[in-house]
Design a protein around this motif. Structure first.
Motif, PDB file in Angstrom:
ATOM      1  N   TYR A  20       0.811  -1.225   0.000  1.00  0.00           N
ATOM      2  CA  TYR A  20       0.000   0.000   0.000  1.00  0.00           C
ATOM      3  C   TYR A  20       0.842   1.272   0.000  1.00  0.00           C
ATOM      4  N   ASP A  21       1.966   1.260   0.684  1.00  0.00           N
ATOM      5  CA  ASP A  21       2.767   2.475   0.824  1.00  0.00           C
ATOM      6  C   ASP A  21       3.838   2.620  -0.246  1.00  0.00           C
ATOM      7  N   GLU A  22       3.935   1.649  -1.129  1.00  0.00           N
ATOM      8  CA  GLU A  22       4.929   1.748  -2.195  1.00  0.00           C
ATOM      9  C   GLU A  22       4.238   2.153  -3.503  1.00  0.00           C
ATOM     10  N   GLU A  23       5.041   2.438  -4.507  1.00  0.00           N
ATOM     11  CA  GLU A  23       4.463   2.767  -5.811  1.00  0.00           C
ATOM     12  C   GLU A  23       3.758   1.530  -6.355  1.00  0.00           C
ATOM     13  N   ILE A  24       2.503   1.694  -6.718  1.00  0.00           N
ATOM     14  CA  ILE A  24       1.679   0.548  -7.094  1.00  0.00           C
ATOM     15  C   ILE A  24       1.785   0.289  -8.587  1.00  0.00           C
ATOM     16  N   GLU A  25       2.219  -0.901  -8.908  1.00  0.00           N
ATOM     17  CA  GLU A  25       2.323  -1.312 -10.317  1.00  0.00           C
ATOM     18  C   GLU A  25       0.981  -1.897 -10.753  1.00  0.00           C
ATOM     19  N   VAL A  26       0.423  -1.353 -11.807  1.00  0.00           N
ATOM     20  CA  VAL A  26      -0.912  -1.740 -12.242  1.00  0.00           C
ATOM     21  C   VAL A  26      -0.868  -2.377 -13.622  1.00  0.00           C
ATOM     22  N   LYS A  27      -1.498  -3.533 -13.743  1.00  0.00           N
ATOM     23  CA  LYS A  27      -1.693  -4.184 -15.030  1.00  0.00           C
ATOM     24  C   LYS A  27      -3.182  -4.181 -15.350  1.00  0.00           C
ATOM     25  N   SER A  28      -3.520  -4.444 -16.588  1.00  0.00           N
ATOM     26  CA  SER A  28      -4.927  -4.496 -16.992  1.00  0.00           C
ATOM     27  C   SER A  28      -5.318  -5.928 -17.312  1.00  0.00           C
ATOM     28  N   PRO A  83     -10.625 -11.011  -3.516  1.00  0.00           N
ATOM     29  CA  PRO A  83      -9.494 -10.801  -2.601  1.00  0.00           C
ATOM     30  C   PRO A  83      -9.147  -9.342  -2.368  1.00  0.00           C
ATOM     31  N   LEU A  84      -9.436  -8.479  -3.362  1.00  0.00           N
ATOM     32  CA  LEU A  84      -9.233  -7.045  -3.173  1.00  0.00           C
ATOM     33  C   LEU A  84     -10.330  -6.342  -3.963  1.00  0.00           C
ATOM     34  N   ASP A  85     -11.407  -6.041  -3.280  1.00  0.00           N
ATOM     35  CA  ASP A  85     -12.531  -5.353  -3.922  1.00  0.00           C
ATOM     36  C   ASP A  85     -12.308  -3.852  -3.797  1.00  0.00           C
ATOM     37  N   GLY A  86     -12.382  -3.158  -4.923  1.00  0.00           N
ATOM     38  CA  GLY A  86     -12.073  -1.736  -4.914  1.00  0.00           C
ATOM     39  C   GLY A  86     -10.621  -1.479  -5.256  1.00  0.00           C
ATOM     40  N   THR A  87     -10.124  -2.189  -6.272  1.00  0.00           N
ATOM     41  CA  THR A  87      -8.724  -1.990  -6.673  1.00  0.00           C
ATOM     42  C   THR A  87      -8.474  -0.539  -7.072  1.00  0.00           C
ATOM     43  N   LYS A  88      -9.470   0.100  -7.688  1.00  0.00           N
ATOM     44  CA  LYS A  88      -9.306   1.514  -8.064  1.00  0.00           C
ATOM     45  C   LYS A  88      -9.118   2.385  -6.825  1.00  0.00           C
ATOM     46  N   GLU A  89      -9.834   2.043  -5.739  1.00  0.00           N
ATOM     47  CA  GLU A  89      -9.678   2.807  -4.494  1.00  0.00           C
ATOM     48  C   GLU A  89      -8.307   2.527  -3.867  1.00  0.00           C
ATOM     49  N   PHE A  90      -7.839   1.290  -4.001  1.00  0.00           N
ATOM     50  CA  PHE A  90      -6.503   0.924  -3.515  1.00  0.00           C
ATOM     51  C   PHE A  90      -5.438   1.737  -4.246  1.00  0.00           C
ATOM     52  N   ILE A  91      -5.587   1.844  -5.557  1.00  0.00           N
ATOM     53  CA  ILE A  91      -4.625   2.595  -6.359  1.00  0.00           C
ATOM     54  C   ILE A  91      -4.654   4.073  -5.989  1.00  0.00           C
ATOM     55  N   LYS A  92      -5.864   4.597  -5.711  1.00  0.00           N
ATOM     56  CA  LYS A  92      -5.997   6.006  -5.298  1.00  0.00           C
ATOM     57  C   LYS A  92      -5.537   6.228  -3.860  1.00  0.00           C
ATOM     58  N   LYS A  93      -5.389   5.135  -3.117  1.00  0.00           N
ATOM     59  CA  LYS A  93      -4.951   5.166  -1.717  1.00  0.00           C
ATOM     60  C   LYS A  93      -5.898   5.955  -0.820  1.00  0.00           C
ATOM     61  N   ASN A  94      -7.205   5.739  -1.027  1.00  0.00           N
ATOM     62  CA  ASN A  94      -8.190   6.400  -0.158  1.00  0.00           C
ATOM     63  C   ASN A  94      -8.721   5.483   0.939  1.00  0.00           C
ATOM     64  N   GLY A  95      -8.234   4.244   0.980  1.00  0.00           N
ATOM     65  CA  GLY A  95      -8.577   3.328   2.071  1.00  0.00           C
ATOM     66  C   GLY A  95      -9.844   2.527   1.873  1.00  0.00           C
ATOM     67  N   GLU A  96     -10.656   2.865   0.868  1.00  0.00           N
ATOM     68  CA  GLU A  96     -11.973   2.229   0.734  1.00  0.00           C
ATOM     69  C   GLU A  96     -11.913   0.993  -0.160  1.00  0.00           C
ATOM     70  N   PHE A  97     -11.097   0.050   0.248  1.00  0.00           N
ATOM     71  CA  PHE A  97     -11.017  -1.236  -0.443  1.00  0.00           C
ATOM     72  C   PHE A  97     -11.170  -2.342   0.592  1.00  0.00           C
ATOM     73  N   THR A  98     -11.637  -3.497   0.159  1.00  0.00           N
ATOM     74  CA  THR A  98     -12.002  -4.541   1.112  1.00  0.00           C
ATOM     75  C   THR A  98     -11.538  -5.916   0.659  1.00  0.00           C
ATOM     76  N   VAL A  99     -11.483  -6.812   1.617  1.00  0.00           N
ATOM     77  CA  VAL A  99     -11.332  -8.248   1.375  1.00  0.00           C
ATOM     78  C   VAL A  99     -12.704  -8.875   1.580  1.00  0.00           C
ATOM     79  N   ASN A 100     -13.190  -9.614   0.595  1.00  0.00           N
ATOM     80  CA  ASN A 100     -14.546 -10.176   0.653  1.00  0.00           C
ATOM     81  C   ASN A 100     -14.501 -11.702   0.537  1.00  0.00           C
ATOM     82  N   ILE A 101     -15.084 -12.379   1.516  1.00  0.00           N
ATOM     83  CA  ILE A 101     -15.185 -13.841   1.486  1.00  0.00           C
ATOM     84  C   ILE A 101     -16.609 -14.232   1.862  1.00  0.00           C
TER      85      ILE A 101
END
Length: 257
Positions: A20-28, A83-101
């Motif tokens: 989370y605190d490092e530069e996030i590498e994003v693939k499509s 496993p990571l719902d809200g990847t766009k929020e993760f990339i924006k680093k606004n905290g609003e991402f979740t783990v869903n099971i």
């Protein structure tokens, strides 16, 4: 069992926070949605732990693909994971991402865990004991809210990443006047309705079953007795959710809005 799922979700959350605190590498991915190392790390942890816990129950994760319907339609239960719902929020680093099971039994979520790693906040629910919210090391608080009454003005949850100004106008056509828009990301939108911070979640756009299952369980069982009606079902042939309006005491065909 839910205690084990909570532990797995929290461990997956810690895997996500390593990136989370490092530069996030994003693939499509093939559908142009984003994919990060954090998605894959959480996916592998959850799948491995679920296989140890319940080797007899199949697992579908967003990052593992969807088995053919001819195989799935024979299942009476399966784990459904984002496993990571809200990847766009993760990339924006606004905290609003979740783990869903979620555990799906006969096309319905019987158990769901939603963990918010950045805020150390947990939502969970199951049919036998109800739904709860727990913040950090505080005691869990049971969620007990009533479905929305259409005679009142509605606070609606809106997506941070998929906003649509036409939603309010569409709701007005069916007699729902909007008093407030509550922005949120990921499956937290369901949880806000479950805990009474919003009245309705209108989703007039595409979602997949893994996006909603765990939080749908939290919503369904956030009532003193029985369960709230949900417009969603699971293990459909195409695995896509219809448009929906969550929070009502009746099911409305949101596709027609």
């Amino acid at each position: 069992m839910i205690e084990h799922i909570i532990e797995i979700a929290k461990e997956a959350g810690q895997e996500i926070l390593k990136y989370y605190d490092e530069e996030i590498e994003v693939k499509s991915k093939s559908d142009d949605s984003p994919l990060t190392k954090a998605d894959l790390a959480a996916h592998h942890h959850i799948v491995n732990e679920l296989k140890k816990l319940t080797p007899e129950i199949p697992i579908i994760s967003e990052e593992s693909g969807i088995p053919d319907f001819d195989e799935r339609k024979k299942w009476d239960r399966f784990w459904l994971v984002d496993p990571l719902d809200g990847t766009k929020e993760f990339i924006k680093k606004n905290g609003e991402f979740t783990v869903n099971i979620a555990l799906i039994v006969q096309d319905k979520p019987m158990l769901g865990v939603v963990y918010v790693p950045a805020f150390d906040t947990l939502y969970y629910g199951d049919r036998s004991s109800g739904s709860f919210k727990q913040e950090s090391d505080k005691s869990p608080v049971q969620l007990n809210t009533l479905p929305y009454d259409k005679s009142e003005k509605a606070r609606i949850v809106v997506s941070r990443s998929h906003g649509d100004d036409s939603t309010k106008r569409k709701l007005e056509k069916i007699g729902i006047e909007v008093s407030e828009e509550v922005p949120s990301g990921s499956s937290l939108k369901f949880c806000l309705v479950a805990e009474g911070k919003a009245d309705l979640y209108p989703r007039l756009g595409p979602t997949m079953e893994w996006d909603t299952a765990a939080a749908d369980a939290v919503y369904r069982y956030s009532i003193a007795e029985g369960e709230k009606p949900s417009p969603l079902s699971y293990n459909k042939e195409n695995f896509k959710n219809p448009y929906f309006l969550l929070g009502l005491n009746e099911n409305i065909n949101a596709e027609e809005l």
